[in-house]
Design a protein around this motif. Structure first.
Motif, PDB file in Angstrom:
ATOM      1  N   ALA A   1      -2.367  17.957 -16.234  1.00  0.00           N
ATOM      2  CA  ALA A   1      -1.395  16.901 -15.932  1.00  0.00           C
ATOM      3  C   ALA A   1      -0.302  17.411 -15.000  1.00  0.00           C
ATOM      4  N   GLY A   2      -0.694  18.247 -14.037  1.00  0.00           N
ATOM      5  CA  GLY A   2       0.228  18.676 -12.998  1.00  0.00           C
ATOM      6  C   GLY A   2       1.229  19.739 -13.393  1.00  0.00           C
TER       7      GLY A   2
ATOM      8  N   LEU B   1      -8.163  18.058 -25.745  1.00  0.00           N
ATOM      9  CA  LEU B   1      -7.317  19.198 -25.409  1.00  0.00           C
ATOM     10  C   LEU B   1      -5.847  18.826 -25.539  1.00  0.00           C
ATOM     11  N   TYR B   2      -5.047  19.825 -25.892  1.00  0.00           N
ATOM     12  CA  TYR B   2      -3.597  19.712 -25.953  1.00  0.00           C
ATOM     13  C   TYR B   2      -3.019  20.746 -24.999  1.00  0.00           C
TER      14      TYR B   2
ATOM     15  N   LEU C   1      -4.777  24.241 -25.654  1.00  0.00           N
ATOM     16  CA  LEU C   1      -5.397  24.493 -26.949  1.00  0.00           C
ATOM     17  C   LEU C   1      -6.381  23.371 -27.265  1.00  0.00           C
ATOM     18  N   PRO C   2      -7.509  23.709 -27.878  1.00  0.00           N
ATOM     19  CA  PRO C   2      -8.499  22.682 -28.164  1.00  0.00           C
ATOM     20  C   PRO C   2      -8.206  21.891 -29.438  1.00  0.00           C
TER      21      PRO C   2
ATOM     22  N   HIS D   1      -1.564  15.476 -24.427  1.00  0.00           N
ATOM     23  CA  HIS D   1      -2.889  15.380 -25.061  1.00  0.00           C
ATOM     24  C   HIS D   1      -3.764  14.531 -24.150  1.00  0.00           C
ATOM     25  N   LEU D   2      -5.000  14.949 -23.956  1.00  0.00           N
ATOM     26  CA  LEU D   2      -5.927  14.114 -23.212  1.00  0.00           C
ATOM     27  C   LEU D   2      -6.080  12.781 -23.932  1.00  0.00           C
ATOM     28  N   LYS D   3      -6.414  11.761 -23.205  1.00  0.00           N
ATOM     29  CA  LYS D   3      -6.594  10.423 -23.776  1.00  0.00           C
ATOM     30  C   LYS D   3      -7.979  10.320 -24.398  1.00  0.00           C
TER      31      LYS D   3
END
Length: 190
Positions: A21-22, A40-41, A28-29, A55-57
């Protein structure tokens, strides 16, 4: 490492450093009890304040969820709290990424949980609420205390300050190295 958590320990649990995210983040998984990565976080580590947590969506998992297969599980709100517990020797620790992320259906073999939420209003309220949920499922509950944190507000802070006063169950070296984790490119089905 500035939090006194050895990077090699985080890496054994699937952590890495990269851009997400840039921003530069410790990544961390989110896993399931079988150790499969479901999301992923990323915790920003480049000094920026915007979007510190990312956090990924995708559907959330739990950090170190394979530890939920134990009879006793230490449940933390955040990944750094979990890593601090693991560094202290409590290898059956997980992070639920918030106060309401406990996946009770994943605690099939668990007889006892230790709730390690922050010692603040929200954390103390969540301890009461989650303890009720555990009791409904026949799971014994205890919670981290202010005394065990040595005046700190959470596990990671107590570990960093050297005030964490708990008994380790296993040395951190007992953690079996994990094979490299394959990061999914597509969201999980379901």
């Amino acid at each position: 490492e500035s939090r006194k958590i050895p990077y090699h320990l985080a890496k054994q649990l699937g952590a890495g450093v990269g851009s997400l995210a840039g921003a530069t983040r410790l990544i961390l998984p989110h896993t399931n009890p079988q150790g499969e990565v479901v999301s992923l976080y990323g915790r920003r580590i480049d000094g920026g304040a915007e979007f510190k947590h990312y956090h990924l969506k995708r559907p959330k998992g739990i950090f170190n969820a394979q530890a939920m297969n134990n009879q006793e599980v230490w449940i933390c709100e955040g990944a750094f709290d979990c890593l601090a517990l693991i560094a202290s020797g409590i290898t059956n620790a997980v992070a639920v990424f918030g106060l309401n992320g406990i996946r009770w259906d994943w605690l099939k073999n668990t007889k006892r949980v230790v709730l390690c939420f922050d010692i603040d209003r929200a954390g103390l309220t969540a301890i009461t609420e989650q303890a009720e949920q555990a009791h409904l499922r026949g799971i014994e509950v205890s919670a981290i205390t202010r005394e065990e944190l040595g005046g700190a507000s959470d596990i990671a802070e107590a570990w960093e300050k050297g005030t964490l006063n708990i008994e380790p169950t296993e040395p951190p070296e007992a953690i079996a190295p994990k094979p490299s984790i394959e990061i999914p490119t597509e969201p999980p089905e379901g």
